[in-house]
Scaffold this motif. Sequence first.
Motif: not given
Length: 752
Positions: A627-656
Amino acid sequence: MPDLLLELFCEEIPARMQAAAADSLKKLVTDALVERGLVYEGAKAFVTPRRLALAVHGLPAQQPDTHEERKGPRVGAPQGAIDGFLKAAGLTSLDQAKLATDPKKGDFYVAHTHKHGRPTPEVIGEIVPAIIRAFPWPKSMRWGKASAQPGALRWVRPLQSILCTFGPETEEPEIVAFDVDGLKAGDVTRGHRFLSPGLIKVRRLDDWMAKLEAAHVVADRERRKDIILNDAKDLALAQGLELVEDAGLLEEICGLVEWPVVLMGAFDPAFLDVPDEVIRATIRANQKCFVLRDPATGRLANRFILVSNLIASDGGAAIIAGNERVIRARLSDAKFFWETDKKTNATVSLDDRLAKFGNVTFHEKLGSQLERIRRIAAKAEVFAELMENRLKVADREYGGARSNFFNEVKLAANYAKSDLRTEVVGEFPEVQGLMGRYYAILEGMPASVAAAAEDHYKPQGPTDRVPTAPVSVAVALADKLDTLLGFWIIDEKPTGSKDPYALRRAALGANRIILENNFSFNLRSLLREFNIEVFPRAQQARVRELINIISPVRPIIEEVALTKLLRETDPESPPIIFNDLFSFFADRLKVHLREAGARHDLVDAVFALPGQDDLLLVVKRVEALSRFLSTEDGKTLLAGAKRAANILRIEEKKDGHTYEGGVDMVLLHEAEERALADAIAALGPRIEAALVAEDFEGAMGLMAQLRAPVDAFFDKVTVNAEDAALRQNRLRLLADIRALTRHVADFERIEG
């Protein structure tokens, strides 16, 4: 466009195989046609006890022409390569090939071939014999003199003739020329075995169906079912009765008759003293007849419906009389069993009946039925305690009389299997549980015990009802978990499509009971409590297996083998099998949720979190997240959280290394990053508190407040700043976003 009509006429096909055979014939033929470029407009399969048929509409008269380009070797290639290319392309010389140029590889040969499509009857004549010879019957046979020859035709019953015609509606169709083990395809069929002797010449589908109908054969399976059902209802209505519908029996009878004639018979009303379900089971199993209900009483009437395959000269009187004689004898047996059971139960105590189960083996590695009953009783008491603590059952159902509830659970668990030793269930296993309820009522057992005797087997399928009475729930869950634990311990788990002990059904049933009764408890912890030592035989057998596998030096290895079986590396951890069994429950829950329409990615995202051991809370969390992800707040927060996770995955792999925790508030220079840090600090404890209180909707509402600061952060702040300290601090802030959202679900697993 031309149509194809194919009929395979044989001796009686078993009713249970007919529907699948019709589907197989349709799929095999149409798939083969399409593979050869013969696209059709429609197809329908037919099946009767003596024939399997298929009509394919709108086929082209011939295959389409094909053009093929085959790339060959480069110019100047060895002669062997050129010869192979010419042979594969069907060319006689390189003069028939063309030259092409590739900027990197230079000049090379190309063959262009054009093939004319073959006439459709020729293709059919190639397809059908191969399908007949390899037809996937569950069981088949050879017959006649040819049966001794290697490669002789196998068919479900002796194949007698093949009809195969092809042609447009406006012309006389041609016979498709082929033969199968001496049976040549033709344009003749046969009607009803007794009502229409002789051969019938047919042209195409409408002609075939009309002439068969005139020869007392209803070719369409669904129409035969409609005739049986409607005529049976009309006969019942004429007597003021109701037909007890039975879809499985209707399917079976439909496969036994080509010309259904519905008749009504009767039996002695004295037999109505026997429980309705036993009467129905007797008449259904032995004579394939329907029973009728008296709407005035709700009980069965002393009438039954039979379906003949004949139009009898006496109106069916002899057929009815024959069925009545058989049913009278069968009902006499059933009445004897019922009366015997009543006398036995009245004179033999429950303890004495239970003692007899000590001589009945449940499974050679899991002990006797008595041992199983004792295990179920112990588990049922655990569930009763959980239900009292979580659902306050004693207060709600027993006026606070806690002891009454626990006594009834214990009695029901010990009584539930007692009908397995009765005469009626021995003769009609399909009424087990149900007869337990009847016997419990006769013995004056509490109503909850009688209900549990019947309901503890439920649900047995997706459409079966789920027990809701507290005593029934406790015994049903105990029964299913005992079955699953036992077979997990002896390593008889489901593999692929094989599940001989119906363990998937047991897990799905347990999940439905938990969810539909709003029953919340930690399943993994509960599995830990159900100690493996209640299965001593199974334990010893598994230890011996491990010893034999690991080492022949038994004195040294025995203790190691037992430890390997029961515990992981950490002595405090639950047994390995329990973790594996919990995963099995989780997989069945995923199946249930997906079938109910839940998004598979949300289910996976919630299960990815540690500690998701309460199946009811998992479902509630998935529903709130959806129900949360069907709202605009949910969709937008999901995009932001996934963006944060993607950046971290790349940088953590690079930095070790990871960037979990430790944001330095002094290094938060931008207003947007300070606002985000403040929001996380303020909302984090409140979200955790809501989750602990099982307020998932509230947790999602708090999560929605992160949307604005997360958006503003990514809009205004550069994460990978040139200043190393700033970059590290901002990555830690992203890690805080990831950690906070993971309180709810693993957002990285959510699509979108």
